[in-house]
Structure formats: C-alpha cells, structure tokens
Write an enzyme that holds these catalytic residues in place. Structure first.
Site, PDB file in Angstrom:
ATOM      1  N   GLU A 111       0.818  -1.214   0.000  1.00  0.00           N
ATOM      2  CA  GLU A 111       0.000   0.000   0.000  1.00  0.00           C
ATOM      3  C   GLU A 111       0.854   1.269   0.000  1.00  0.00           C
ATOM      4  O   GLU A 111       0.454   2.283  -0.549  1.00  0.00           O
ATOM      5  CB  GLU A 111      -0.948   0.008   1.198  1.00  0.00           C
ATOM      6  CG  GLU A 111      -2.085  -1.023   1.107  1.00  0.00           C
ATOM      7  CD  GLU A 111      -1.687  -2.389   1.642  1.00  0.00           C
ATOM      8  OE1 GLU A 111      -0.482  -2.602   1.928  1.00  0.00           O
ATOM      9  OE2 GLU A 111      -2.567  -3.259   1.765  1.00  0.00           O
ATOM     10  N   PHE A 125     -11.550  -7.830  13.708  1.00  0.00           N
ATOM     11  CA  PHE A 125     -10.453  -8.306  12.860  1.00  0.00           C
ATOM     12  C   PHE A 125     -10.090  -7.242  11.822  1.00  0.00           C
ATOM     13  O   PHE A 125     -10.966  -6.715  11.145  1.00  0.00           O
ATOM     14  CB  PHE A 125     -10.860  -9.607  12.152  1.00  0.00           C
ATOM     15  CG  PHE A 125      -9.800 -10.093  11.188  1.00  0.00           C
ATOM     16  CD1 PHE A 125      -8.560 -10.530  11.648  1.00  0.00           C
ATOM     17  CD2 PHE A 125     -10.047 -10.097   9.819  1.00  0.00           C
ATOM     18  CE1 PHE A 125      -7.588 -10.959  10.764  1.00  0.00           C
ATOM     19  CE2 PHE A 125      -9.067 -10.535   8.925  1.00  0.00           C
ATOM     20  CZ  PHE A 125      -7.844 -10.960   9.402  1.00  0.00           C
ATOM     21  N   GLN A 126      -8.821  -6.932  11.712  1.00  0.00           N
ATOM     22  CA  GLN A 126      -8.288  -5.924  10.783  1.00  0.00           C
ATOM     23  C   GLN A 126      -8.934  -4.545  10.976  1.00  0.00           C
ATOM     24  O   GLN A 126      -9.096  -3.799  10.024  1.00  0.00           O
ATOM     25  CB  GLN A 126      -8.419  -6.385   9.322  1.00  0.00           C
ATOM     26  CG  GLN A 126      -7.457  -7.527   8.999  1.00  0.00           C
ATOM     27  CD  GLN A 126      -7.249  -7.754   7.511  1.00  0.00           C
ATOM     28  OE1 GLN A 126      -8.140  -7.504   6.703  1.00  0.00           O
ATOM     29  NE2 GLN A 126      -6.077  -8.238   7.144  1.00  0.00           N
ATOM     30  N   LYS A 160     -17.643  -1.479   5.663  1.00  0.00           N
ATOM     31  CA  LYS A 160     -18.024  -2.468   4.655  1.00  0.00           C
ATOM     32  C   LYS A 160     -19.532  -2.479   4.398  1.00  0.00           C
ATOM     33  O   LYS A 160     -19.972  -2.617   3.259  1.00  0.00           O
ATOM     34  CB  LYS A 160     -17.556  -3.861   5.097  1.00  0.00           C
ATOM     35  CG  LYS A 160     -17.581  -4.890   3.991  1.00  0.00           C
ATOM     36  CD  LYS A 160     -16.866  -6.171   4.401  1.00  0.00           C
ATOM     37  CE  LYS A 160     -16.885  -7.172   3.240  1.00  0.00           C
ATOM     38  NZ  LYS A 160     -16.194  -8.422   3.590  1.00  0.00           N
ATOM     39  N   MET A 192      23.899   8.918   3.185  1.00  0.00           N
ATOM     40  CA  MET A 192      23.728  10.204   3.859  1.00  0.00           C
ATOM     41  C   MET A 192      23.973  10.058   5.357  1.00  0.00           C
ATOM     42  O   MET A 192      24.599  10.913   5.982  1.00  0.00           O
ATOM     43  CB  MET A 192      22.333  10.763   3.580  1.00  0.00           C
ATOM     44  CG  MET A 192      22.168  12.206   4.008  1.00  0.00           C
ATOM     45  SD  MET A 192      23.341  13.318   3.211  1.00  0.00           S
ATOM     46  CE  MET A 192      22.378  13.965   1.844  1.00  0.00           C
TER      47      MET A 192
END
Lengths: 567, 199
Positions: A48, A110-111, A160, A459
C-alpha cells in the site's frame, strides 16, 4: 446501486482515470464493483505504501489529484507514510480505505484500525462515511478539499456495510475549483516599494509556485532579479537562465546561500522556509527585508519574520509584482553573483556525483526525474538542469526512503509518452523494490531506474563521518545487498551495470535505449559525500563548500569495531 | 512579540465526530498550551462553540488562529483580545465546616453572592459564577476552612454588543447541510482584524 458502485461512479464523474491500490477483506465490495467501471483503471501495487507514493508521483507530475486505495487495518496503516509525505509536500491526494462494518467499529474487530484517528494530523481532512446516501457527496467534497487552496491529502474511510448498502441518490458533479484569494493591493504596493529600493534583491521560489513558472520568469526578468529555487521548486525557473542561482539550504549552491546571506530584499514565493532551507533561523537572510507570498496564511511569519506578507495565489502575485517593475542595473550585485556562480564545482572523479551527473546530463527537457531519498537525491538536485516545472519528483518534506521507484511508476503511468527516470540509492531502493512487479504486470515501458550503489546508507554515513568521528554504526549494506541485476531479472526488467567511469557511457546508452523499463546499477566508491553542505544548526554562510580531504579509506566493518573498542 | 499571557479564543466548529480531537490535537502538536477549554452547543443546530484560553504571546496566538482556520471543521474564530467581551466561569466548591465555622463560611459565601447547592453535616457545597479573579478570590477565602473538592468549568466568553457570530442562513438545516460547500462560511473578515499585517 450499491455504495461501492456509487464510489466508482463518483470517481469516474470527477475524471479519475487511475487508482493505485491493494484489495483486502474490508474493501472487497469496492473491488467487486470495480469490474463494472472499465473507465477507471486500477493499478495493483505490491504494498500500500507503493500505491500511495505512485499516486503522489502521478499528482506531482500532472498537478492533478492522485488516488490510492487500501483495505482496513494493516492496509490502511500502510498508507500512512504516503499520506504524511503528501501532507508535507502539499500533494493533492485522495485515499480511500475500507473499514470493518459499522456495528463492529470500535470493538477491536479483525483488521480494524482507527485510521481516521491515526491520520488526523497528517491529512488536510478525513471522513468516516456513516450513511451511504452521504458517500458520493463526501467523496466529491474530499476531492475538492484535496485540490483547493494549499493542496494536500484527504482520507475517506468507508465501512463495509456502507459499501454494500443501497444508494438511491444522485452522483454529484465535480465542484468548481475555488478561486484563490487575490493579494491585497496594499501588500503588493508595499512589496513593490521594497523591490524598487533594493540593491541586492533575490527571489526564492518553492513548491507552491510550480504552476506560476511563466509569471515568475517574467517577474525576474522585469526587475532583473536573480532566482533561487528550493528543492521543491526546481524547474520553476529555467536552469539555463543566467539569473538562476541554484538551490538554497543544507546542500544548496554557493551562489544561492551566499546571495541569501547578503541580500537586502528577499522575495519568497510559495515556500515555507523549511529548516533544511534556512539553516540557523536567526542567521537566515540577516540583512534582508522579507516579502513572503503564500496562499497559506499560517506559513507567513511561521518561521521567518516577514516584513511584507502577501497572501494569495503565486501566479497572480507574480504578475502584479511584475507590472510595477522598474528594471535597475545593479552591476556590483551582478558581479558578486557571477563570482559565486563560478564557484560551482562539477564532479571530476568517479563517484556518486560523477555517476549522477552522467545520468542527469542525458535527460531531455520533458523527461521526469524522480529520486529516492539520500545522497543521490541531493546530488541529482544539485546537478540536474530543469527547464520546466513538474519534471522533478522527490520527497522533500518528509524525506521518505522508498519513495522513488513507486513515484516514478506513478509519474510514468500518468505520462506514458515521457521517460520517467528515477535515481535511487541501494538502501532506499530496497524499501519498495517489490514494485518492480508493478512494472512487469502493467508492462510499463518508460520507467528507467538508476541505482547509485555505494554499499552504504550514504547520507547517514556522511553525517557519521562529519559529526560522529567516523563511527559507522549500522550503515554498511555492502555484504548483504542483492545482485540488483538478478533482482531486476526476476521481474523481467532488463539490467545494466557500470563500475567505472569508462564503462559508464556505454551502460547508460544501452539502459536508455532499451525499449522496456530497465534498471542501471552504478557501483561507486563507498565514501563520497555531498558538498556543499551546511551542517545542521549552522547558518547558511557557514557552509562547507568542498569535500574535506580524506585521510584513509577504512574498511567499514573494522573501522566501526576499532572505534568502539577504543571508546 | 509581547509577553505570554492568557488569551481567549472562541472557535465555532461543525458539530462532527472527532472535532474536539482535531482542535486539541492541533494545539498539542504545535505546542500551544491550552489553559482552559469549554465546549457547548450554540443557537445554530450543527454548530458547537469552544472557548479556549491559550497561554502565550501574540505570535503564538496568531499562529494558532491561522492553523485553526485551515481546519475544515472550523467555521469561525473570534479572538477576544481584540474586542470587548464578557466572560464567565462556574466553580463548585465543597468546604469543610464545623459548628463554629458554619456561620462565617456562609457569610463569606453571601459576600460573593454564591449559592449553596448542597448541605451536609460536615460540608457545604457552593456554586460561584464570575470572572477568573472572583473565583480565585472565593477559593482563597474558603481555603482556611478546608476545601474538600473543587471543580471549575473553564471560561466561556461572548463578544459584547449585538453582533451575530454567524449568519443564520448558513446553518439553518444543521450539520448535514453544514457540509455543503455552498454553505461555507469564509472567516476571512475576522482574520484581517486579528492580524495587523495586510493580507
């Protein structure tokens, strides 16, 4: 029509042609509905974060809104870095996330993650859609907010059940882009007055002036004033113009930093005086009266005391300021500037700078150059010669390693007829290297990846060298770096390599001539630094102009161990 | 820059979920210290009003206002330091009493025009309304008797005079309509007054 379909219909009605995303459980109705909207292309990233940076690359190249999409929980949190990046660089971005069903929200389902809570400080605004009838209107408004004023990211979180619910209403037409406020006549007149009396004036432009290139060029010529472009403003003023002084700040040019320190009037347009630009704030432009043009009132006076604030659109302000111009010959200032410009040193020995210069010298004016974050980024910013805005894409504000490849893919997909070149380091490239799969999957042919491989987090190593007595703590990558050519080959991306200055021209030619997207690995010496450099907390006039002479080249691992045992 | 002092801001916000978090998070992230915060509904459905007391110099307050104005939920900001205003705070004070002190405590409360809201065998609870100084003075007067508990509401303020804070046509249909961009209020007039610079 379901909420999910209403979402796609709204995006389509706003002319959104491409969405970068990754599906998951809580956004499945949206992905299911996608199959009914062939006018919108979905690009499946491999993470993502890659989707968010690709959307940013799209937005930075085109100036239009980028769209990314993810599922709830881990999908949504993986967008966070991209949203923070877009916030600091003022990139118009719409992020759509799925969430668990409304009745599960707040139950640690969940999630489930509270993504609107998480992204509150790193978005311009965010929404949870609570009613399907509000969904298209909220999406339309989110797009308006992202694009209007100072652009930025907006997140819309859709549970959802809302995606599945029946939508009865109408799909809204796009909002007209609101006009930016015009600067007040008094502020313009006060600015003109200062410019008229200026003996050592300088214009400094940033990312907020990307769309005011023509006006700013005309303004500079009307007054005969030199122009400095910040990291985010590179390309606003053509590099071939003799009035261009380069980039200011930590790795800025001698001419830009000296000019700021000497200037009696500094006209800043569309910039926010980042600490990497100002150096020590109370020593920034110590002799100058500051005119600050910005759309965002909160930026005016935030860091630097402003003598004449001009609130409004950069384009309008530049046009108005040019109207009252009185071209003045300032022979002393011009001579001084030209002496400083002459101090620019080009890399002559094989090293990161030499390699970057060889690549950027091959760029055509239309080519888009993206970079990851690190030494190669600063070298590219110093050495590339941009003639136009929106051809330079990098993570300026957040300094996000892993930004380069996905951003270059996004920019390349936005402008398929243009070469999208990305310069990355061996460290940052590996943070999002999986996006090579996106190149393969969509047969993207115009992305040219160049990895400057110095086997270090360069760097960080440079700072350790300068400020931590060469204790190279955890920055050596060389032993564990993959064979980048083989890695590219695994994704059907052709690979080329050069290890010496002699091998370089042929390798670059072959890499650019390849009809496909291709990868070029340039293996460079370990310990080259980026100079000039203003140490953190120092004033711009305290810059180190050239690389200090090195005593010996230690082997990285042993060096670190010895130093540690002595301590 | 002037020295740090308490400054009152009234912030009219859309009555949306998380709006309080948005505002306080902004203050927190930018390091502006909120001394007191009270929130309540207004005469306009869908619009809440916050009174925030910030401690800081003018520079801090001006920067805070400019940052707040960028929030989508913010309808209007009133900087009370630029105009005349009335402000009030309410405090509940529970004071310990003995048979000997009862009369004296009640007398002090009367002097402050305070009301007794609860009477116990060993304690009296007073309600005092007023400006900050009066409340503080009341508490100091009561301290020798033994203060058991206090709770202050935080300050609330209104501009003096008859100016309406937001045009009534804007929010007549409540929060849902408040989201409509056509109904957006541009808080710019207040801005120009708040910051002496010219924009």
């Amino acid at each position: 029509m379901t909420g999910a379909k209403a979402l796609w219909a709204t995006l389509a009605s706003h002319g959104i042609s491409t969405v970068f995303g990754y599906p998951g459980g809580a956004i499945m109705p949206v992905y299911d509905a996608l199959t009914f909207y062939p006018e919108v292309r979905h690009v499946l990233a491999r993470h993502e974060q890659g989707a968010a940076h690709a959307a940013e690359g799209w937005a930075k190249a085109t100036g239009e809104i980028g769209v990314c999409m993810a599922t709830s929980g881990p999908g949504a949190t993986n967008l966070v870095t991209g949203l923070a990046d877009a916030m600091l660089d003022s990139v118009p971005l719409l992020a759509i996330t799925g969430n668990v069903a409304s009745h599960l929200m707040g139950t640690d389902a969940f999630q489930e993650a509270d993504i609107t809570g998480i992204t509150l400080p790193i978005t311009k605004h965010n929404y949870v859609v609570r009613d399907v009838e509000e969904l298209p209107r909220i999406v339309a408004e989110a797009i308006r907010i992202a694009r209007s004023g100072r652009p930025g990211p907006v997140l819309v979180d859709i549970p959802k059940d809302i995606q599945l619910a029946a939508f009865q209403g109408e799909i809204p037409a796009p909002h007209a882009r609101p006009e930016a406020p015009d600067p007040s006549p008094e502020s313009i007149e006060r600015a003109r007055e200062l410019l008229r009396g200026a003996r050592k004036p300088v214009i400094m432009v940033g990312g907020g002036s990307l769309d005011a290139s023509a006006e700013i060029t005309a303004l500079a010529h009307a007054w005969g004033m030199p122009v400095i472009t910040t990291l985010m403003g590179l390309g606003v003023f053509p590099a071939s113009d003799s009035l261009w002084l380069g980039m200011p700040g930590m790795h800025g040019s001698v001419a830009a930093n000296r000019a700021i320190s000497e200037a009696d009037v500094l006209l800043g347009i569309g910039l926010r005086f980042d600490d990497r630009v100002t150096g020590r704030v109370n020593s920034f432009a110590p002799n100058a009266s500051i005119i600050h043009v910005d759309l965002d009132a909160a930026e005016i006076g935030k860091i630097i005391r402003t003598h004449v604030p001009v609130r409004g659109d950069a384009r309008v302000a530049a046009r108005l300021l040019a109207e009252g111009a009185q071209p003045t010959a300032r022979p002393d200032w011009a001579a001084q500037l030209s002496e400083w410009q002459g101090r620019t040193q080009m890399p002559t020995d094989w090293g990161a700078g030499y390699a970057v210069k060889a690549v950027v010298d091959r760029l055509r004016p239309d080519d888009i150059l993206s970079s990851d974050v690190g030494q190669h980024q600063m070298l590219a910013a110093q050495l590339a010669r941009f003639e136009k805005p929106r051809r330079w894409i990098n993570s300026g504000g957040l300094g996000t390693m892993g930004f380069g490849l996905p951003a270059a893919i996004g920019a390349g997909m936005a402008e398929p007829g243009v070469r999208s070149v990305v310069i990355a380091g061996d460290g940052g490239f590996q943070m999002t290297a999986q996006e090579l799969a996106t190149l393969k999957m969509y047969d993207v042919r115009n992305v040219k990846i160049c990895i400057i491989n110095n086997s270090f987090l360069g760097m960080v190593r440079q700072w350790q060298e300068l400020f931590h007595e060469k204790r190279y703590s955890e920055v050596w990558l060389g032993d564990s770096n993959p064979d980048f050519i083989k890695l590219a080959d695994a994704y059907d991306v052709p690979g080329y390599r050069a290890r010496t200055a002699e091998e370089l021209p042929a390798a670059i030619d072959a890499w650019l001539a390849d009809p496909k997207s291709a990868l070029l690995e340039l293996v460079v010496p370990h310990e080259h630094g980026v100079f000039p450099m203003v140490p953190a907390g120092a004033a711009l006039y305290e810059m180190i102009e050239t690389e200090p002479v090195k005593t010996a080249a230690p082997t990285p691992q042993r060096q670190a161990t010895e130093e540690t045992s002595e301590a | 820059m002037t020295e740090a002092r308490d400054q009152l801001l009234s912030i009219l916000v859309r009555d949306e979920p998380r709006v309080l978090t948005r505002i306080t998070a902004l203050f927190g992230r930018r390091g502006y210290n909120i001394k007191s915060l009270s929130v309540g509904s207004t005469e306009h459905p869908g619009v809440s009003r916050m009174t925030i007391v910030v401690n800081g110099d003018r520079g801090v307050v001006e920067q805070a206002i400019r940052q707040l104005e960028k929030l989508h939920d913010v309808v209007k900001i009133i900087d009370h330091s630029l105009e005349k205003y009335v402000d009030r705070e309410l405090v509940l004070v529970k004071v310990a009493i003995t048979p000997e002190s009862r009369v004296e405590v009640r007398q002090i409360a009367e002097d402050f025009r305070s009301r007794i809201v609860d009477v116990g065998r060993h304690a009296l609870t007073f309600e005092v309304t007023g400006d900050e100084g009066k409340l503080t003075a009341f508490i100091e007067q009561m301290r020798p008797f033994g203060i058991l508990e206090t709770m202050r509401t935080g300050r609330i303020a209104l501009t003096r005079g008859s100016n309406a804070d937001i045009p009534t046509h804007v929010y007549h249909q409540g929060a849902t309509q408040a989201l409509q961009p056509t109904l957006q209020v541009e808080p710019r007039e207040e801005r120009a007054r708040a910051v002496p610079n010219i924009f």
